[in-house]
Design a protein around this motif. Structure first.
Motif, PDB file in Angstrom:
ATOM      1  N   SER A  81       0.267  -1.164  -0.212  1.00  0.00           N
ATOM      2  CA  SER A  81      -0.105   0.157  -0.013  1.00  0.00           C
ATOM      3  C   SER A  81       0.640   1.074  -0.088  1.00  0.00           C
ATOM      4  CB  SER A  81      -1.004  -0.051   1.025  1.00  0.00           C
ATOM      5  OG  SER A  81      -0.404   0.105   2.210  1.00  0.00           O
ATOM      6  N   GLU A  82       1.804   1.030   0.603  1.00  0.00           N
ATOM      7  CA  GLU A  82       2.989   2.264   0.761  1.00  0.00           C
ATOM      8  C   GLU A  82       3.407   2.477  -1.196  1.00  0.00           C
ATOM      9  OE1 GLU A  82       4.377   1.745   5.030  1.00  0.00           O
ATOM     10  OE2 GLU A  82       5.934   0.881   3.156  1.00  0.00           O
ATOM     11  N   ALA A  83       4.394   1.022  -1.380  1.00  0.00           N
ATOM     12  CA  ALA A  83       4.404   1.194  -2.789  1.00  0.00           C
ATOM     13  C   ALA A  83       2.800   1.731  -4.177  1.00  0.00           C
ATOM     14  CB  ALA A  83       4.601  -0.117  -3.924  1.00  0.00           C
ATOM     15  N   THR A  84       1.513   1.274  -3.920  1.00  0.00           N
ATOM     16  CA  THR A  84       0.436   1.483  -4.949  1.00  0.00           C
ATOM     17  C   THR A  84      -0.782   2.023  -4.121  1.00  0.00           C
ATOM     18  OG1 THR A  84       0.195   0.862  -7.420  1.00  0.00           O
ATOM     19  CG2 THR A  84       0.147  -0.588  -5.559  1.00  0.00           C
ATOM     20  N   ASP A  85      -1.313   2.120  -4.777  1.00  0.00           N
ATOM     21  CA  ASP A  85      -2.851   2.690  -4.152  1.00  0.00           C
ATOM     22  C   ASP A  85      -3.466   0.915  -4.201  1.00  0.00           C
ATOM     23  OD1 ASP A  85      -2.720   5.394  -3.668  1.00  0.00           O
ATOM     24  OD2 ASP A  85      -3.306   5.610  -5.672  1.00  0.00           O
ATOM     25  N   VAL A  86      -3.622   0.934  -3.341  1.00  0.00           N
ATOM     26  CA  VAL A  86      -4.331  -0.909  -2.834  1.00  0.00           C
ATOM     27  C   VAL A  86      -5.840  -0.618  -3.627  1.00  0.00           C
ATOM     28  CG1 VAL A  86      -4.828  -3.031  -2.279  1.00  0.00           C
ATOM     29  CG2 VAL A  86      -2.264  -1.967  -2.073  1.00  0.00           C
ATOM     30  N   SER A  87      -6.650  -0.882  -3.653  1.00  0.00           N
ATOM     31  CA  SER A  87      -7.942  -0.576  -3.631  1.00  0.00           C
ATOM     32  C   SER A  87      -8.939  -1.851  -2.634  1.00  0.00           C
ATOM     33  CB  SER A  87      -8.762  -0.376  -4.702  1.00  0.00           C
ATOM     34  OG  SER A  87      -8.498  -1.289  -5.736  1.00  0.00           O
ATOM     35  N   GLY A  88      -8.114  -2.509  -2.653  1.00  0.00           N
ATOM     36  CA  GLY A  88      -9.041  -4.130  -2.072  1.00  0.00           C
ATOM     37  C   GLY A  88      -8.317  -5.291  -1.681  1.00  0.00           C
ATOM     38  N   ILE A  89      -8.354  -6.402  -0.810  1.00  0.00           N
ATOM     39  CA  ILE A  89      -7.788  -7.222  -0.804  1.00  0.00           C
ATOM     40  C   ILE A  89      -8.730  -8.799  -0.751  1.00  0.00           C
ATOM     41  CG2 ILE A  89      -6.611  -8.015   1.555  1.00  0.00           C
ATOM     42  CD1 ILE A  89      -5.425  -5.570   2.111  1.00  0.00           C
ATOM     43  N   VAL A  90      -7.569  -9.616  -1.958  1.00  0.00           N
ATOM     44  CA  VAL A  90      -8.572 -10.994  -1.580  1.00  0.00           C
ATOM     45  C   VAL A  90      -7.622 -11.619  -0.836  1.00  0.00           C
ATOM     46  CG1 VAL A  90      -8.640 -13.035  -2.934  1.00  0.00           C
ATOM     47  CG2 VAL A  90      -8.787 -10.842  -3.908  1.00  0.00           C
ATOM     48  N   LEU A  91      -7.997 -12.159   0.467  1.00  0.00           N
ATOM     49  CA  LEU A  91      -7.369 -13.157   1.775  1.00  0.00           C
ATOM     50  C   LEU A  91      -7.515 -14.187   1.593  1.00  0.00           C
ATOM     51  CD1 LEU A  91      -5.825 -12.078   4.686  1.00  0.00           C
ATOM     52  CD2 LEU A  91      -7.338 -12.760   4.983  1.00  0.00           C
ATOM     53  N   THR A  92      -6.443 -14.812   0.147  1.00  0.00           N
ATOM     54  CA  THR A  92      -5.972 -16.627   0.248  1.00  0.00           C
ATOM     55  C   THR A  92      -6.294 -17.536   1.681  1.00  0.00           C
ATOM     56  OG1 THR A  92      -3.919 -17.105  -0.373  1.00  0.00           O
ATOM     57  CG2 THR A  92      -5.921 -16.292  -1.771  1.00  0.00           C
ATOM     58  N   LYS A  93      -6.382 -18.343   1.321  1.00  0.00           N
ATOM     59  CA  LYS A  93      -6.275 -19.973   1.776  1.00  0.00           C
ATOM     60  C   LYS A  93      -7.014 -19.546   3.460  1.00  0.00           C
ATOM     61  CE  LYS A  93      -2.127 -20.436  -0.392  1.00  0.00           C
ATOM     62  NZ  LYS A  93      -0.876 -20.997  -0.625  1.00  0.00           N
ATOM     63  N   LEU A  94      -8.160 -19.103   3.430  1.00  0.00           N
ATOM     64  CA  LEU A  94      -8.778 -18.464   5.125  1.00  0.00           C
ATOM     65  C   LEU A  94      -9.350 -19.969   5.217  1.00  0.00           C
ATOM     66  CD1 LEU A  94      -9.493 -15.844   6.560  1.00  0.00           C
ATOM     67  CD2 LEU A  94     -11.470 -15.775   5.381  1.00  0.00           C
ATOM     68  N   ASP A  95      -9.348 -20.902   4.556  1.00  0.00           N
ATOM     69  CA  ASP A  95      -9.398 -22.395   4.868  1.00  0.00           C
ATOM     70  C   ASP A  95      -8.839 -23.189   5.280  1.00  0.00           C
ATOM     71  OD1 ASP A  95      -8.827 -21.747   2.097  1.00  0.00           O
ATOM     72  OD2 ASP A  95      -8.536 -24.719   2.554  1.00  0.00           O
ATOM     73  N   GLY A  96      -7.732 -22.550   5.340  1.00  0.00           N
ATOM     74  CA  GLY A  96      -6.505 -23.525   6.349  1.00  0.00           C
ATOM     75  C   GLY A  96      -6.057 -22.972   7.221  1.00  0.00           C
ATOM     76  N   THR A  97      -6.898 -21.959   7.773  1.00  0.00           N
ATOM     77  CA  THR A  97      -6.190 -21.588   8.896  1.00  0.00           C
ATOM     78  C   THR A  97      -7.122 -20.742  10.354  1.00  0.00           C
ATOM     79  OG1 THR A  97      -4.683 -19.667   9.763  1.00  0.00           O
ATOM     80  CG2 THR A  97      -6.573 -19.171   7.511  1.00  0.00           C
ATOM     81  N   ALA A  98      -6.768 -20.962  11.273  1.00  0.00           N
ATOM     82  CA  ALA A  98      -7.460 -20.895  12.260  1.00  0.00           C
ATOM     83  C   ALA A  98      -7.371 -19.420  13.289  1.00  0.00           C
ATOM     84  CB  ALA A  98      -7.475 -21.926  14.167  1.00  0.00           C
ATOM     85  N   LYS A  99      -7.372 -18.574  11.832  1.00  0.00           N
ATOM     86  CA  LYS A  99      -7.135 -17.676  12.260  1.00  0.00           C
ATOM     87  C   LYS A  99      -7.028 -16.671  11.434  1.00  0.00           C
ATOM     88  CE  LYS A  99      -2.550 -18.003  14.325  1.00  0.00           C
ATOM     89  NZ  LYS A  99      -0.753 -17.525  15.109  1.00  0.00           N
ATOM     90  N   GLY A 100      -8.319 -16.398  11.602  1.00  0.00           N
ATOM     91  CA  GLY A 100      -9.448 -15.707  10.136  1.00  0.00           C
ATOM     92  C   GLY A 100      -9.520 -13.983  10.584  1.00  0.00           C
ATOM     93  N   GLY A 101      -9.033 -13.789  11.927  1.00  0.00           N
ATOM     94  CA  GLY A 101      -9.472 -11.995  12.740  1.00  0.00           C
ATOM     95  C   GLY A 101      -8.215 -11.622  11.740  1.00  0.00           C
ATOM     96  N   ILE A 102      -7.380 -11.930  11.208  1.00  0.00           N
ATOM     97  CA  ILE A 102      -6.559 -11.252   9.778  1.00  0.00           C
ATOM     98  C   ILE A 102      -7.014 -10.133   9.136  1.00  0.00           C
ATOM     99  CG2 ILE A 102      -6.151 -12.613   8.809  1.00  0.00           C
ATOM    100  CD1 ILE A 102      -3.071 -10.327   9.572  1.00  0.00           C
ATOM    101  N   VAL A 103      -8.916 -10.488   9.228  1.00  0.00           N
ATOM    102  CA  VAL A 103      -9.377  -9.782   8.302  1.00  0.00           C
ATOM    103  C   VAL A 103      -9.768  -8.701   8.993  1.00  0.00           C
ATOM    104  CG1 VAL A 103     -11.538  -9.289   7.476  1.00  0.00           C
ATOM    105  CG2 VAL A 103     -10.272 -11.581   6.770  1.00  0.00           C
ATOM    106  N   LEU A 104     -10.191  -8.722  10.268  1.00  0.00           N
ATOM    107  CA  LEU A 104     -10.523  -7.871  11.050  1.00  0.00           C
ATOM    108  C   LEU A 104      -8.748  -6.904  11.024  1.00  0.00           C
ATOM    109  CD1 LEU A 104     -11.765  -9.233  13.611  1.00  0.00           C
ATOM    110  CD2 LEU A 104     -13.864  -7.806  11.867  1.00  0.00           C
ATOM    111  N   ALA A 105      -7.694  -6.464  11.421  1.00  0.00           N
ATOM    112  CA  ALA A 105      -6.618  -5.539  11.564  1.00  0.00           C
ATOM    113  C   ALA A 105      -6.500  -5.366  10.509  1.00  0.00           C
ATOM    114  CB  ALA A 105      -5.247  -7.059  11.706  1.00  0.00           C
ATOM    115  N   ILE A 106      -6.341  -6.193   9.238  1.00  0.00           N
ATOM    116  CA  ILE A 106      -5.865  -6.118   7.745  1.00  0.00           C
ATOM    117  C   ILE A 106      -6.838  -4.427   7.711  1.00  0.00           C
ATOM    118  CG2 ILE A 106      -6.102  -5.656   5.359  1.00  0.00           C
ATOM    119  CD1 ILE A 106      -5.134  -8.692   6.279  1.00  0.00           C
ATOM    120  N   ARG A 107      -8.547  -4.634   8.210  1.00  0.00           N
ATOM    121  CA  ARG A 107      -9.164  -2.750   7.771  1.00  0.00           C
ATOM    122  C   ARG A 107      -9.082  -1.981   8.770  1.00  0.00           C
ATOM    123  NH1 ARG A 107     -14.048  -2.162   4.623  1.00  0.00           N
ATOM    124  NH2 ARG A 107     -14.891   0.179   5.175  1.00  0.00           N
TER     125      ARG A 107
END
Ligand code: GDP
Length: 303
Positions: free
Chosen positions: A244-270
Motif C-alpha cells: 500500500s506504500e508502493a501503490t494505491d491498493v483498492s482491495g484485498i483478496v485473502l486466500t487460504k482462509l480454509d487452511g487457518t484458524a486465524k481468520g482474525g487477520i481480516v479485522l486487523a487489515i481493515r
C-alpha cells in the motif's frame, strides 16, 4: 454454506475458546478481559486492533452495567462488526466493474500467496455473471507463472494474452488492453510479478504497468487487488503495508482462509490499514472464491 465450511477452522477455534471463557468466568472482571485479549491475539486480530476492541468493550460494559459474561459475548460481536466497518456500514464492498466499458483489474502480491489461482477463480466468477473476460500474463518473472495462467485460461474457457518468459510486463499488459478492446471484452484481469526484495523496484514496476493502462483508459485500473495468504498472519500484514506504500491498493483478496484458524487477520487489515477485504479464498477449486461479507464473517465466528 461454502463460507461456513471454509471458515470452519477459524470458527471452531474461536467460538470454542470464547464459550470456554464465558463458562469459566461468570462475572466480568479484569482477568476476563485479559483472557479475551489473549484469545483475540491468538486469532491474529492484531495487537493494535485488540487493544482498541478491549477498550471499547470495557466502556460498553460499564455503560450498560453488564455483569454477566454471556451478555458480553453479544457485545463482542457487535463491536467486531463496528471495528470492521468504522463509520461505513456498507455490507459488502462490490468489485468495481463497469457495465458499459472495459474494466481493468490488476492483481499484485508476492509469490505463492495464490495470485494466479485467484485470477482463475475470478475469471470463472465473472464469466458466470455473463461477462467476457481476458487474462494478461504479466508475471513474466516467476518460472511457470505464464503456463499456470494458461492452464487456468483453458479450464475456465477464457483467452490468455502472453509474451515469452522474462519479457517486459508492461508490454504484456499493453497487449492485453489492446486485445480486450478489440475483442470487446468486459474485464481484463492482469497478473503481475510478485518481487518484493526492493520497494523502489516494486514501485517502479507497478507504476510503469499502471501508466501503460492509464494511457489507454484514463479511469483504469479500476481495481488494484492485493492478494494475501491468511495462513501467514502478521507477514500478510507487513506485505499489505509495503504494497500500500508502493501503490494505491483498492482491495484485498485473502486466500487460504480454509487452511487457518486465524481468520482474525481480516479485522486487523481493515482496521489498521483501512483497506477493505473484497474476496476470500476458501479452497483450491474454481468455485472457492467468495465475496467477503463482514457481517456473515463476524456472526459466523460465534455461530
Ligand atoms: P501465486 O504464486 O501467488 O500465483 O500462487 P498460486 O496461485 O500458484 O497458489 C499457490 C498455492 O496455493 C497453490 O497450490 C494453490 O492451489 C493454493 N491456493 C491458492 N488459493 C487457495 C485457497 O484459497 N485455499 C487453499 N487451500 N489453497 C489455495
Amino acid at each position: 454454506e461454502k463460507y461456513k465450511e471454509g471458515m470452519a477452522k477459524t470458527r471452531g477455534s474461536f467460538s470454542s475458546k470464547i464459550n470456554d471463557l464465558v463458562a469459566r468466568y461468570r462475572k466480568v472482571d479484569e482477568d476476563f478481559f485479559e483472557d479475551l485479549e489473549e484469545i483475540l491475539i491468538s486469532s491474529d486480530v492484531g495487537v493494535a486492533t485488540v487493544m482498541e476492541l478491549i477498550d471499547e468493550l470495557k466502556m460498553e460494559v460499564k455503560r450498560q452495567n453488564i455483569k454477566d459474561s454471556q451478555k458480553v459475548k453479544e457485545v463482542i460481536s457487535e463491536k467486531l462488526v463496528e471495528i470492521y466497518y468504522g463509520d461505513d456500514d456498507e455490507a459488502v464492498e462490490e468489485l468495481n466493474v463497469q457495465e458499459d466499458q472495459l474494466s481493468v483489474i490488476l492483481f499484485v502480491g508476492v509469490n505463492g500467496v495464490g495470485k494466479t489461482t485467484t485470477i482463475g477463480k475470478m475469471a470463472h466468477k465473472l464469466k458466470e455473471e455473463g461477462k467476457k473476460v481476458i487474462l494478461a500474463a504479466g508475471d513474466t518473472f516467476r518460472a511457470g507463472a505464464i503456463e499456470q495462467l494458461e492452464v487456468w485460461g483453458e479450464r475456465v474457457g477464457v483467452e490468455v494474452i502472453k509474451h515469452n518468459a522474462g519479457s517486459d510486463p508492461a508490454a504484456v499488459i499493453y497487449d492485453g488492453v489492446q486485445a480486450a478492446k478489440s475483442r470487446k471484452a468486459d474485464v481484463l484481469l492482469c497478473d503481475t510479478a510478485g518481487r518484493l526484495q526492493n520497494k523502489v523496484n516494486l514501485m517502479n514496476e507497478l507504476s510503469k504497468v499502471k501508466r501503460v493502462i492509464e494511457r489507454e483508459i484514463p479511469e483504469a485500473p479500476h481495481e488494484v487487488l492485493l492478494v494475501l495468504d491468511a495462513t501467514t498472519g502478521q507477514n500478510a500484514m507487513s506485505q499489505a503495508k509495503t504494497f500500500s506504500e508502493a501503490t494505491d491498493v483498492s482491495g484485498i483478496v485473502l486466500t487460504k482462509l480454509d487452511g487457518t484458524a486465524k481468520g482474525g487477520i481480516v479485522l486487523a487489515i481493515r482496521n489498521e490499514l483501512n483497506i477493505p477485504v473484497k474476496f476470500v479464498g476458501l479452497g483450491e477449486k474454481v468455485t472457492d472464491l467468495q465475496q467477503f461479507d463482514a457481517h456473515a464473517f463476524v456472526y459466523g465466528l460465534f455461530a
